[in-house]
Design a protein around this motif. Structure first.
Motif, PDB file in Angstrom:
ATOM      1  N   ARG A 168       2.256   2.369   1.646  1.00  0.00           N
ATOM      2  CA  ARG A 168       1.075   3.085   1.188  1.00  0.00           C
ATOM      3  C   ARG A 168       1.066   4.475   1.844  1.00  0.00           C
ATOM      4  N   PRO A 169       0.723   5.528   1.084  1.00  0.00           N
ATOM      5  CA  PRO A 169       0.635   6.867   1.675  1.00  0.00           C
ATOM      6  C   PRO A 169      -0.346   6.884   2.848  1.00  0.00           C
ATOM      7  N   ILE A 170      -0.088   7.737   3.830  1.00  0.00           N
ATOM      8  CA  ILE A 170      -0.847   7.737   5.073  1.00  0.00           C
ATOM      9  C   ILE A 170      -2.330   7.979   4.840  1.00  0.00           C
ATOM     10  N   TYR A 171      -2.690   8.911   3.958  1.00  0.00           N
ATOM     11  CA  TYR A 171      -4.100   9.201   3.746  1.00  0.00           C
ATOM     12  C   TYR A 171      -4.806   8.039   3.050  1.00  0.00           C
ATOM     13  N   GLU A 172      -4.114   7.356   2.158  1.00  0.00           N
ATOM     14  CA  GLU A 172      -4.711   6.181   1.520  1.00  0.00           C
ATOM     15  C   GLU A 172      -4.888   5.050   2.526  1.00  0.00           C
ATOM     16  N   LEU A 220      -5.318   5.402   5.785  1.00  0.00           N
ATOM     17  CA  LEU A 220      -6.420   5.786   6.670  1.00  0.00           C
ATOM     18  C   LEU A 220      -7.770   5.613   5.982  1.00  0.00           C
ATOM     19  N   LEU A 221      -7.853   5.952   4.705  1.00  0.00           N
ATOM     20  CA  LEU A 221      -9.095   5.766   3.961  1.00  0.00           C
ATOM     21  C   LEU A 221      -9.458   4.290   3.895  1.00  0.00           C
ATOM     22  N   ASP A 263     -10.756   3.166   7.266  1.00  0.00           N
ATOM     23  CA  ASP A 263     -12.103   3.667   7.518  1.00  0.00           C
ATOM     24  C   ASP A 263     -13.146   2.930   6.690  1.00  0.00           C
ATOM     25  N   ARG A 292      -6.630   6.238  -9.367  1.00  0.00           N
ATOM     26  CA  ARG A 292      -6.192   5.409  -8.239  1.00  0.00           C
ATOM     27  C   ARG A 292      -5.005   4.568  -8.672  1.00  0.00           C
TER      28      ARG A 292
END
Length: 134
Positions: free
Chosen positions: A28-32, A34-35, A38, A54
């Protein structure tokens, strides 16, 4: 980035290798990631100001595996626009049957934000705890 052309080739090689590694591991991409972490920590519902696209992958043993799109119970405004497996891709219809490892591209309107939660739960094989993600 470096101010000269001497480092251009090593920079291109590093970028290419980073791309190959991410494709091989299909992570999974890092920003996804992290989201997702969170959102699991705060347990907030998704909020959208504008339509978003998405990507979801149907996990083996997921509740949606073996069901048609029509049976998923997605709200109006949550549209699966593309399906793909390892070899081909196609436009989804109401009768498209979801199989494990199938990748879905979904367009979600702000009024159908609950569709994201439905798809996340339906495409996952099991709940992922925050400790497993870190």
């Amino acid at each position: 980035m470096t101010g000269n052309y001497n480092q251009l080739l090593p920079l291109l090689i590093a970028c290419f290798l980073a791309y190959v590694v991410t494709e091989v591991f299909r992570d999974r991409p890092i920003y996804e990631a992290l989201l997702r972490r969170d959102l699991q920590r705060t347990k907030n519902e998704h909020q959208l100001d504008e339509p978003v696209v998405r990507e979801f992958t149907v996990a083996p043993g997921a509740p949606f595996a073996g069901k048609t799109i029509r049976e998923l119970g997605l709200p109006p405004g949550c549209i699966i626009v593309r399906c793909r497996d390892g070899n081909r891709e196609w436009v989804a219809t109401a009768y498209t049957r979801l199989e494990p490892h199938m990748h879905l591209t979904v367009l979600v309107a702000p009024t159908a934000v609950q569709g994201i939660s439905i798809l996340e739960k339906g495409c996952s094989a099991a709940e992922i705890s925050v400790s497993e993600m870190t």
